[in-house]
Design a protein around this motif. Structure first.
Motif, PDB file in Angstrom:
ATOM      1  N   ASP A 106      -4.792 -38.756 -15.141  1.00 16.35           N
ATOM      2  CA  ASP A 106      -5.841 -37.840 -15.617  1.00 16.35           C
ATOM      3  C   ASP A 106      -6.749 -37.346 -14.491  1.00 16.35           C
ATOM      4  N   ILE A 107      -7.137 -38.233 -13.596  1.00 16.68           N
ATOM      5  CA  ILE A 107      -8.077 -37.829 -12.549  1.00 16.68           C
ATOM      6  C   ILE A 107      -7.357 -36.955 -11.521  1.00 16.68           C
ATOM      7  N   LYS A 114      -8.721 -28.180  -9.057  1.00 16.53           N
ATOM      8  CA  LYS A 114      -9.812 -27.715  -8.196  1.00 16.53           C
ATOM      9  C   LYS A 114      -9.339 -27.321  -6.817  1.00 16.53           C
ATOM     10  N   GLU A 175     -14.133 -24.364  -8.428  1.00 16.82           N
ATOM     11  CA  GLU A 175     -14.887 -24.554  -9.673  1.00 16.82           C
ATOM     12  C   GLU A 175     -16.389 -24.634  -9.425  1.00 16.82           C
ATOM     13  N   ILE A 179     -19.103 -22.516 -11.586  1.00 20.65           N
ATOM     14  CA  ILE A 179     -20.177 -23.144 -12.373  1.00 20.65           C
ATOM     15  C   ILE A 179     -21.546 -22.692 -11.861  1.00 20.65           C
ATOM     16  N   GLU A 183     -22.984 -20.691 -14.894  1.00 16.69           N
ATOM     17  CA  GLU A 183     -23.411 -21.658 -15.900  1.00 16.69           C
ATOM     18  C   GLU A 183     -24.826 -22.184 -15.720  1.00 16.69           C
ATOM     19  N   PHE A 190     -29.717 -26.463 -21.748  1.00 13.80           N
ATOM     20  CA  PHE A 190     -29.288 -27.739 -22.331  1.00 13.80           C
ATOM     21  C   PHE A 190     -30.199 -28.864 -21.838  1.00 13.80           C
TER      22      PHE A 190
ATOM     23  N   VAL B  16     -22.413 -31.762 -24.667  1.00 13.70           N
ATOM     24  CA  VAL B  16     -21.743 -30.471 -24.463  1.00 13.70           C
ATOM     25  C   VAL B  16     -22.785 -29.390 -24.155  1.00 13.70           C
ATOM     26  N   MET B  20     -15.717 -24.598 -23.553  1.00 16.65           N
ATOM     27  CA  MET B  20     -15.032 -23.651 -22.679  1.00 16.65           C
ATOM     28  C   MET B  20     -13.704 -23.195 -23.297  1.00 16.65           C
ATOM     29  N   LEU B  26     -18.007 -27.640 -20.912  1.00 17.83           N
ATOM     30  CA  LEU B  26     -18.898 -27.959 -19.811  1.00 17.83           C
ATOM     31  C   LEU B  26     -19.784 -29.087 -20.324  1.00 17.83           C
ATOM     32  N   LEU B 160     -19.971 -30.868 -15.527  1.00 15.89           N
ATOM     33  CA  LEU B 160     -18.557 -30.788 -15.150  1.00 15.89           C
ATOM     34  C   LEU B 160     -17.761 -30.226 -16.312  1.00 15.89           C
ATOM     35  N   VAL B 161     -16.720 -29.462 -15.999  1.00 16.48           N
ATOM     36  CA  VAL B 161     -15.796 -29.043 -17.036  1.00 16.48           C
ATOM     37  C   VAL B 161     -14.847 -30.213 -17.293  1.00 16.48           C
ATOM     38  N   ARG B 163     -11.945 -32.184 -20.111  1.00 18.73           N
ATOM     39  CA  ARG B 163     -11.057 -32.086 -21.258  1.00 18.73           C
ATOM     40  C   ARG B 163     -11.406 -33.216 -22.217  1.00 18.73           C
ATOM     41  N   GLY B 200      -4.805 -39.560 -21.153  1.00 23.04           N
ATOM     42  CA  GLY B 200      -5.353 -38.550 -22.055  1.00 23.04           C
ATOM     43  C   GLY B 200      -6.208 -39.134 -23.176  1.00 23.04           C
ATOM     44  N   HIS B 201      -6.402 -40.463 -23.153  1.00 23.13           N
ATOM     45  CA  HIS B 201      -7.155 -41.110 -24.229  1.00 23.13           C
ATOM     46  C   HIS B 201      -8.451 -41.736 -23.734  1.00 23.13           C
ATOM     47  N   ARG B 231      -8.989 -42.659 -18.716  1.00 22.49           N
ATOM     48  CA  ARG B 231     -10.078 -42.328 -17.796  1.00 22.49           C
ATOM     49  C   ARG B 231     -11.411 -42.798 -18.354  1.00 22.49           C
TER      50      ARG B 231
END
Lengths: 205, 471
Positions: A106-107, A114, A175, A179, A183, A190, B16, B20, B26, B160-161, B163, B200-201, B231
């Motif tokens: 994932d990381i 990026k 990225e 941002i 953003e 926020f 949040v 996105m 984000l 940070l963006v 998932r 992914g979990h 993660r």
């Protein structure tokens, strides 16, 4: 800016081992570097060279006819383990722009996006078929604007990229700039609400 | 009536900034832990753009990965490591980021120091350039490892963006047998689902065993979740969490503390909240575990034989197991118990806390390290070291023949001079048994602090239950 990725074509390297972790891709001792120079020299260092520094010819990245390859067909779990972005920097510095595998750490996956490294996920059977084609010297190509991935001119799959992601690859946008440019106001607004909802998170400022 | 939500979903929703896409957003990042290895290039990105650090006080930096664990009174001997540590000092000074220097009693591994200082709190988002940031999830913190680019983005933009992960409930039912602890549960879970089993979990550990765990044990459990590919790992905060955090230097005080706790009590997953996947482990069936290969999923109970790759149908997997056995110099079918070790390492962000050192010291007390074994204890932080010394643990270890070192990552990542030589075999309380992880050609067996201590005493991989029965 990372190197733009628009249309590329080349032979591919096949490295089917499962769970190639980022310690193998970029051994920890090289993390003492404080810049991004010479990353390619460290890529798979302990697989490309033995302990005496002798080149290991059998290792796929050492094949003389693959030195300009831009595609890597890998096994499941590629890039698992440590968060080190050097693993991605070393791959792109060596010349790899696209990695195809059943799944990725994932990381690693976040780091790739990026740095203009395109990851394509494909089930184990189809990845194995592509690995066989890579061994034979087939020409792999991607066309990011058209979202096409082909091998020897035959379409393998459509690239699953949002417009924003495709744009980032094509323009080589980083990225952080996206941002910071787009953003900041959203983040500030926020943050103001967050500060009133959870004031203890801001108590030390 | 709102739909029931999991702890992960509550943490996600409350951070949040803006969606996105269907599954990315984000996300506001409350806190960032920095160390010397993953941030030099992040600061270059800030320098290049001339942008400042958005909220310096949301950051906390400490050197840990490549620092020596001996001779702290001298300059760092390795010129590259010295330059990297110096660069961190320059960077945090230039950007006004709070910093714990090498000679400070609070110095330690980011994932030990952060919670210890109360920098880590329930309900927040936290990023760090290290994959074992999952550790902080033990507090009900949405914490995840990032690369150097994301470290830079967090500092510049505080967002940070990300998932959104699928959710996985991991229930640990029943009760643990004697001699079995959080490390064994972590290894048993990885063996069960595989190193990519939770990719992914976001994991939430739950059930009676986790409720009964100390914060330290919860941290061990969450720490190892990344070795199953997750993660993010979480444990719902409860009174154990609040009692542990109350009064920590950076934890909220007075009315703010009360306000925070009342908010944190609303974090646990709602009853009937749905998880994408559920895995249940029966604690009663978990034995002391040890890894035999070069991936954390290559884990067996100490009383089992080394697996035989010939029994594996999948060709790629069989090849990997054969390669692992050759690298580890082990024979299939032979007992793993009794395998001689050269080195024992007790420490790391997985098992470098006071309770870990206590568990090891309980085994070591009154015994001697086997003559052929070099054994290190590297406390996770200066404060852990001091607390252990106040309890006399340093004397127990030193009298037994252990080396008692200064705090840092040390032989878990082998970036300082604490490294295995080629062919050396190590019983290690760390988190990764990858090829070369503890030094090129080094062979790693992951296990619990009690099991590592037992290996130091007998000089071989040992079933802690037998050693305890002997005494």
């Amino acid at each position: 800016m990372s190197e733009p990725l628009v249309r590329i074509a080349s032979q591919a390297i096949s490295l089917p081992d499962p769970n190639v972790d980022t310690d193998i891709i970029f051994p920890a001792r090289f993390l003492l570097k404080i810049d991004r120079d010479g990353m390619a020299d460290c890529l798979f260092h302990d697989r490309r060279f033995d302990a005496d520094g002798v080149l290991q010819e059998a290792f796929p990245f050492n094949r003389p006819d693959r030195q300009t390859a831009q595609f890597l067909v890998a096994g499941p779990g590629f890039g698992c383990g440590s968060s080190r972005e050097q693993a991605v920097w070393a791959l792109t510095d060596w010349g790899i722009r696209v990695v195809i595998a059943p799944d990725f750490g994932d990381i690693f996956s976040g780091n790739a996006a990026k740095n203009g490294l395109l990851l394509i996920r494909m089930d184990a059977g189809r990845t194995a078929a592509l690995a066989a084609k890579a061994e034979r010297g087939a020409i792999f190509s991607v066309d990011v604007p058209a979202r096409r991935f082909t091998v020897d001119n035959e379409e393998v799959c459509r690239l699953d990229l949002s417009d924003a992601m495709a744009e980032a690859f094509i323009e080589g946008w980083e990225e952080i700039d996206v941002i910071l440019n787009r953003e900041r106001e959203h983040i500030a607004s926020f943050e103001a609400g967050h500060r009133s909802r959870q004031p203890w998170l801001f108590a030390n400022e | 009536m709102n739909a029931p939500r999991t702890l992960y979903e509550k943490l996600w929703d409350s951070h949040v900034v803006r969606p996105m896409s269907d599954d990315t957003a984000l996300l506001y990042v409350d806190r960032h832990l920095l160390h010397e290895v993953s941030t030099p290039q992040s600061f270059v990105a800030l320098d290049k753009r001339g942008c400042g650090v958005h909220r310096p006080a949301a950051n906390l930096a400490v050197p840990d990965h490549s620092v020596p664990t001996r001779h702290r009174d001298r300059p760092i001997a390795d010129p590259q490591a010295r330059a990297q540590a110096a660069r961190l000092v320059e960077n945090v000074e230039r950007y006004g980021i709070p910093f714990i220097p090498l000679d400070d009693i609070r110095q330690g591994i980011v994932h030990v120091m952060g919670p210890e200082q109360g920098f880590t709190l329930p309900g927040m988002t936290l990023a760090c350039g290290d994959s074992h940031t999952t550790t902080h999830g033990a507090f009900g913190t949405l914490a995840f490892g990032v690369g150097a680019s994301e470290c830079g983005i967090v500092m510049a933009a505080q967002a940070l963006v990300q998932r959104k992960a699928r959710t996985m409930a991991v229930r640990i039912e029943g009760s643990l047998p004697p001699g079995v602890g959080a490390k064994d549960v972590a290894l048993a879970f990885i063996a069960r689902v595989g190193v990519n089993g939770a990719v992914g979990h976001a994991i939430e550990y739950m059930g009676p065993v986790v409720r009964g765990f100390s914060m330290e044990a919860r941290m061990t459990l969450c720490n190892m979740a990344i070795e199953a590919g997750a993660r993010v790992a979480l444990v719902a905060p409860d009174d154990v969490t609040f009692d542990w955090l109350k009064g920590r230097p950076m934890a909220p005080q007075g009315d703010l503390w009360e306000q925070a706790v009342s908010c944190w009590r609303s974090l646990p997953s709602d009853e009937n909240a749905a998880f994408d996947r559920e895995v249940t482990l029966d604690a009663g069936e978990i034995a002391p575990h040890v890894t035999w290969g070069t991936s954390p999923e290559d884990t067996i109970a100490i009383d089992q034989p080394v697996p035989d790759p010939a029994a594996v149908m999948d060709e790629q997997r069989r090849g990997r197991l054969q390669r692992a056995l050759a690298y580890m110099d082990l024979e299939p079918g032979k007992p793993i118990e009794g395998t001689p070790v050269d080195m024992v390492f007790i420490g790391s962000c997985t098992n470098g806390r006071l309770v870990d050192l206590e568990a090891a010291a309980d085994v070591v007390r009154g015994r001697r390290v086997a003559p052929h074994v070099q054994a290190l204890v590297v406390p996770g932080s200066g404060l852990v070291k001091r607390a252990a010394e106040e309890k006399g643990l340093d004397r127990i270890f030193i009298e037994a023949g252990f080396e008692w070192r200064e705090a840092g990552c040390s032989m878990c990542v082998a970036m300082n001079e604490d490294r295995l030589k080629p062919g050396q075999r190590c019983a290690s309380t760390s988190n990764r048994n990858f090829e070369g992880r503890q030094g090129r050609g080094g062979r790693t067996h992951l296990l619990s602090p009690a099991m590592a201590a037992a290996a130091a005493i007998t000089g071989t991989l040992t079933d802690i239950r037998k050693l305890e029965a002997m005494s």
